[in-house]
Each structure stands twice: as C-alpha cells, then as structure tokens.
Design a protein around this motif. Structure first.
Motif, PDB file in Angstrom:
ATOM      1  N   GLY A   1     -15.603 -46.515  -1.041  1.00 52.87           N
ATOM      2  CA  GLY A   1     -15.627 -46.505   0.411  1.00 52.87           C
ATOM      3  C   GLY A   1     -16.383 -45.298   0.926  1.00 52.87           C
ATOM      4  O   GLY A   1     -16.631 -44.343   0.204  1.00 52.87           O
ATOM      5  N   GLU A   2     -16.735 -45.371   2.186  1.00 51.07           N
ATOM      6  CA  GLU A   2     -17.472 -44.278   2.824  1.00 51.07           C
ATOM      7  C   GLU A   2     -16.555 -43.083   3.057  1.00 51.07           C
ATOM      8  O   GLU A   2     -15.331 -43.191   2.959  1.00 51.07           O
ATOM      9  CB  GLU A   2     -18.038 -44.761   4.161  1.00 51.07           C
ATOM     10  N   SER A   3     -17.148 -41.959   3.395  1.00 49.20           N
ATOM     11  CA  SER A   3     -16.376 -40.759   3.718  1.00 49.20           C
ATOM     12  C   SER A   3     -15.391 -41.071   4.831  1.00 49.20           C
ATOM     13  O   SER A   3     -15.733 -41.726   5.817  1.00 49.20           O
ATOM     14  CB  SER A   3     -17.305 -39.625   4.160  1.00 49.20           C
ATOM     15  N   GLY A   4     -14.159 -40.633   4.655  1.00 45.09           N
ATOM     16  CA  GLY A   4     -13.129 -40.856   5.659  1.00 45.09           C
ATOM     17  C   GLY A   4     -12.414 -42.184   5.548  1.00 45.09           C
ATOM     18  O   GLY A   4     -11.537 -42.490   6.352  1.00 45.09           O
ATOM     19  N   SER A   5     -12.758 -42.996   4.545  1.00 40.17           N
ATOM     20  CA  SER A   5     -12.151 -44.325   4.418  1.00 40.17           C
ATOM     21  C   SER A   5     -10.769 -44.295   3.781  1.00 40.17           C
ATOM     22  O   SER A   5     -10.065 -45.304   3.804  1.00 40.17           O
ATOM     23  CB  SER A   5     -13.071 -45.257   3.629  1.00 40.17           C
TER      24      SER A   5
ATOM     25  N   VAL B   1      -6.590 -40.863 -13.140  1.00 41.34           N
ATOM     26  CA  VAL B   1      -7.226 -41.041 -11.841  1.00 41.34           C
ATOM     27  C   VAL B   1      -8.484 -40.173 -11.823  1.00 41.34           C
ATOM     28  O   VAL B   1      -8.403 -38.957 -11.979  1.00 41.34           O
ATOM     29  CB  VAL B   1      -6.272 -40.627 -10.693  1.00 41.34           C
ATOM     30  N   HIS B   2      -9.628 -40.805 -11.649  1.00 37.08           N
ATOM     31  CA  HIS B   2     -10.912 -40.106 -11.613  1.00 37.08           C
ATOM     32  C   HIS B   2     -11.411 -40.093 -10.167  1.00 37.08           C
ATOM     33  O   HIS B   2     -11.850 -41.115  -9.657  1.00 37.08           O
ATOM     34  CB  HIS B   2     -11.954 -40.836 -12.476  1.00 37.08           C
ATOM     35  N   ASP B   3     -11.343 -38.963  -9.497  1.00 33.10           N
ATOM     36  CA  ASP B   3     -11.797 -38.841  -8.111  1.00 33.10           C
ATOM     37  C   ASP B   3     -13.201 -38.237  -8.129  1.00 33.10           C
ATOM     38  O   ASP B   3     -13.364 -37.034  -8.269  1.00 33.10           O
ATOM     39  CB  ASP B   3     -10.842 -37.974  -7.308  1.00 33.10           C
ATOM     40  N   GLU B   4     -14.210 -39.084  -8.025  1.00 38.88           N
ATOM     41  CA  GLU B   4     -15.617 -38.668  -8.052  1.00 38.88           C
ATOM     42  C   GLU B   4     -15.888 -37.756  -9.260  1.00 38.88           C
ATOM     43  O   GLU B   4     -16.432 -36.664  -9.111  1.00 38.88           O
ATOM     44  CB  GLU B   4     -15.986 -37.926  -6.752  1.00 38.88           C
ATOM     45  N   PRO B   5     -15.523 -38.178 -10.475  1.00 38.89           N
ATOM     46  CA  PRO B   5     -15.576 -37.276 -11.626  1.00 38.89           C
ATOM     47  C   PRO B   5     -16.975 -36.846 -12.041  1.00 38.89           C
ATOM     48  O   PRO B   5     -17.123 -35.824 -12.698  1.00 38.89           O
ATOM     49  CB  PRO B   5     -14.923 -38.092 -12.741  1.00 38.89           C
ATOM     50  N   VAL B   6     -18.011 -37.604 -11.671  1.00 42.68           N
ATOM     51  CA  VAL B   6     -19.365 -37.243 -12.100  1.00 42.68           C
ATOM     52  C   VAL B   6     -20.273 -36.926 -10.916  1.00 42.68           C
ATOM     53  O   VAL B   6     -21.478 -36.795 -11.066  1.00 42.68           O
ATOM     54  CB  VAL B   6     -19.988 -38.372 -12.964  1.00 42.68           C
ATOM     55  N   TYR B   7     -19.685 -36.763  -9.754  1.00 47.91           N
ATOM     56  CA  TYR B   7     -20.447 -36.564  -8.519  1.00 47.91           C
ATOM     57  C   TYR B   7     -21.428 -35.403  -8.603  1.00 47.91           C
ATOM     58  O   TYR B   7     -22.565 -35.506  -8.178  1.00 47.91           O
ATOM     59  CB  TYR B   7     -19.473 -36.359  -7.350  1.00 47.91           C
ATOM     60  N   ALA B   8     -21.001 -34.277  -9.157  1.00 49.36           N
ATOM     61  CA  ALA B   8     -21.828 -33.066  -9.154  1.00 49.36           C
ATOM     62  C   ALA B   8     -22.757 -32.974 -10.368  1.00 49.36           C
ATOM     63  O   ALA B   8     -23.414 -31.967 -10.561  1.00 49.36           O
ATOM     64  CB  ALA B   8     -20.930 -31.833  -9.105  1.00 49.36           C
TER      65      ALA B   8
ATOM     66  N   PHE C   1     -10.844 -45.284 -10.721  1.00 52.12           N
ATOM     67  CA  PHE C   1     -12.036 -44.543 -10.303  1.00 52.12           C
ATOM     68  C   PHE C   1     -12.139 -44.573  -8.795  1.00 52.12           C
ATOM     69  O   PHE C   1     -12.033 -45.626  -8.177  1.00 52.12           O
ATOM     70  CB  PHE C   1     -13.308 -45.171 -10.897  1.00 52.12           C
ATOM     71  N   ILE C   2     -12.401 -43.412  -8.194  1.00 53.02           N
ATOM     72  CA  ILE C   2     -12.586 -43.282  -6.756  1.00 53.02           C
ATOM     73  C   ILE C   2     -13.992 -42.757  -6.532  1.00 53.02           C
ATOM     74  O   ILE C   2     -14.373 -41.729  -7.096  1.00 53.02           O
ATOM     75  CB  ILE C   2     -11.542 -42.331  -6.151  1.00 53.02           C
ATOM     76  N   SER C   3     -14.777 -43.464  -5.722  1.00 50.95           N
ATOM     77  CA  SER C   3     -16.160 -43.063  -5.512  1.00 50.95           C
ATOM     78  C   SER C   3     -16.647 -43.539  -4.136  1.00 50.95           C
ATOM     79  O   SER C   3     -16.125 -44.485  -3.580  1.00 50.95           O
ATOM     80  CB  SER C   3     -17.051 -43.660  -6.600  1.00 50.95           C
ATOM     81  N   HIS C   4     -17.688 -42.868  -3.649  1.00 50.99           N
ATOM     82  CA  HIS C   4     -18.323 -43.329  -2.408  1.00 50.99           C
ATOM     83  C   HIS C   4     -19.542 -44.178  -2.716  1.00 50.99           C
ATOM     84  O   HIS C   4     -20.153 -44.724  -1.815  1.00 50.99           O
ATOM     85  CB  HIS C   4     -18.670 -42.144  -1.501  1.00 50.99           C
ATOM     86  N   ARG C   5     -19.902 -44.278  -4.000  1.00 49.97           N
ATOM     87  CA  ARG C   5     -21.069 -45.081  -4.397  1.00 49.97           C
ATOM     88  C   ARG C   5     -20.636 -46.170  -5.375  1.00 49.97           C
ATOM     89  O   ARG C   5     -19.985 -45.888  -6.377  1.00 49.97           O
ATOM     90  CB  ARG C   5     -22.106 -44.189  -5.087  1.00 49.97           C
TER      91      ARG C   5
END
Length: 147
Positions: A11-15, A108-115, A141-145
């Motif tokens: 989902g998008e930011s803030g979702s 629970v992976h919250d944006e684990p590879v984002y950076a 997995f939690i991601s914005h993409r």
C-alpha cells in the motif's frame, strides 16, 4: 497463514501497512478485527499469553542501520534480549544456537530491503526464499512496492 506461506501487504504511504505489522507484533492495539497466529487471537491476548506468543513472532525492520548494530554478530543481537530477560550469557548462547538450527517462527518483514541496492535486494530475497523453503517459516512482507 500456514507453514511456508508468505503474505504480502502492499500500500501507499499512510495506508496502514506498517500498523498492521505492528499489530501482529503486539506493538500497537488494533481498533477492529482479529489477528490469529497458531490458532490464537493475538489481538485479544493478555500480557502473559502475548509474551508466550511473542517468542514465535519476530521482526525485520526497514532501516537496518538503526535496527542492527553492525559491531555485533547476529548471535549477539539475538542473544541480547535473552540476557535482558534474565538468562545468563551461556544460556543465551545455547538458545541462539538452538534457534539457528530450528527457525519455525513467523517473521514480519517491514520493508526489509528498502535501503539496499537492487542487486543486493534480489540476493537477500533469494536467501529468504531459500530459508523458507528449507525451514517452512511463514513470512509477512510489508512494502509500498508490489515488485
């Protein structure tokens, strides 16, 4: 979710996707609905039950630089909470070694590879798939993409 299953929350930011992860981890209360893990409604579990369930639910956070101390080994990082809970260093090391041999918990992976760089992202995700294939550990997995 069953063993070896992966659920993606996109989902998008803030979702609210990170809030869902925090509710699963017990870091925030849910305003509605239920989260079930191993047959238990963890959103309504009392402190004692939640503590028992929390042993089987772990997190990988978005920013590895603020989440993991690069001066410590993974064993030291995993052992630190055990020592804080009153286990001795020897017992913590024994327990960490046991955990390395048997990973059967929800992660629970919250944006684990984002950076991470794209090629590093792919390698980390491949490693996680391999770990899941060998151990059967379920992932959230939690991601914005979506990719």
């Amino acid at each position: 979710m069953g063993q070896s299953e992966t659920l993606g929350v996109v989902g998008e930011s803030g979702s609210g996707r990170t809030t869902i992860g925090r509710a699963v981890l017990g870091l925030v209360s849910s305003s509605g609905g239920t989260v079930r893990f191993q047959g238990n409604d963890i959103t309504r579990a009392g402190h004692a039950k939640r503590r028992v369930l929390a042993r089987n639910i772990q997190a990988v956070f978005q920013d590895p630089h603020s989440s993991l101390n690069p001066a410590l080994t993974i064993g030291d990082i995993l052992g630190e909470p055990l020592i804080v809970q009153g286990n001795g260093t020897r017992e913590a090391r024994r327990r960490v070694a046991e955990l390395f041999d048997q990973v059967v918990r929800l992660i629970v992976h919250d944006e684990p590879v984002y950076a991470l760089h794209l090629t590093t992202q792919a390698r980390v995700l491949d490693l996680l798939v391999d770990i899941q294939r060998r151990t059967g550990v379920p992932y959230l997995f939690i991601s914005h993409r979506i990719g």
